[in-house]
Write an enzyme that holds these catalytic residues in place. Sequence first.
Site, PDB file in Angstrom:
ATOM      1  N   SER A  81      39.135  36.916  24.004  1.00  0.00           N
ATOM      2  CA  SER A  81      39.720  38.237  23.801  1.00  0.00           C
ATOM      3  C   SER A  81      40.805  38.489  24.832  1.00  0.00           C
ATOM      4  CB  SER A  81      38.627  39.319  23.904  1.00  0.00           C
ATOM      5  OG  SER A  81      39.147  40.588  23.573  1.00  0.00           O
ATOM      6  N   ASP A  82      41.806  39.248  24.430  1.00  0.00           N
ATOM      7  CA  ASP A  82      42.871  39.628  25.352  1.00  0.00           C
ATOM      8  C   ASP A  82      43.397  40.995  24.926  1.00  0.00           C
ATOM      9  OD1 ASP A  82      44.627  38.477  27.628  1.00  0.00           O
ATOM     10  OD2 ASP A  82      46.078  39.357  26.251  1.00  0.00           O
ATOM     11  N   GLN A  83      43.840  41.764  25.890  1.00  0.00           N
ATOM     12  CA  GLN A  83      44.274  43.135  25.576  1.00  0.00           C
ATOM     13  C   GLN A  83      45.514  43.520  26.369  1.00  0.00           C
ATOM     14  OE1 GLN A  83      42.148  46.715  27.163  1.00  0.00           O
ATOM     15  NE2 GLN A  83      41.681  47.099  25.024  1.00  0.00           N
ATOM     16  N   GLY A 116      43.350  41.410  21.069  1.00  0.00           N
ATOM     17  CA  GLY A 116      43.219  40.179  20.307  1.00  0.00           C
ATOM     18  C   GLY A 116      41.793  39.675  20.418  1.00  0.00           C
TER      19      GLY A 116
END
Length: 199
Positions: A73-75, A110
């Site tokens: 995950s990425d933000q 993401g």
Amino acid sequence: MAESALPALYLASTSKYRQQLLAKLTTRFHTAKPNVDEAPLTNESAELLVRRLAIAKAQAIAVGLDTGLVIGSDQVAQFNGNIIGKPHTAQNALAQLRSFSGNTVTFLTGLALVNAHSGNIQAIVEPFNVSFRTLTDSEIIAYIDKEQPLDCAGSFKSEGLGISLFSKLSGDDPNSLIGLPLIQLNQMLLNEGVNVLLK
């Protein structure tokens, strides 16, 4: 599904916030820190960036496994066409929150799930809008002092006192704002034959 039949689950993150979120679905997971360069590519949009990094983080862990499912995950926050990162200093946090006052910021998270055995990749980008009420400098300074949100994109913790900064939240999954869209993740797990309710 029998408990022994559950594949090993890995979270490609050492973020305590993401670990707390994933624990809502299951406590049976391992964490690992992916070694991924998070710098955006030239002319890369925020949406493409978080999707690429979510996949890259999951693949970085999956490459060393024979079996199992890996969550990446990425933000980032996006405001006025610019990507907003973590402030790291109180001065930067003040500048960020001052610019957000009375405006709406879009958070893009993401999410990727990689099957280490088959190589199958599922990936999505989940948007979430945060509308800030009009804030005074004294309110912003008091908030930063009380919660120290220096490691959070956008300079706030929505799961804590940061909620006092907002006039409206809008999106499909409030968990995505904290960093892990659990509704979408649950569907990805179901697609892989994993039902957390029946574990």
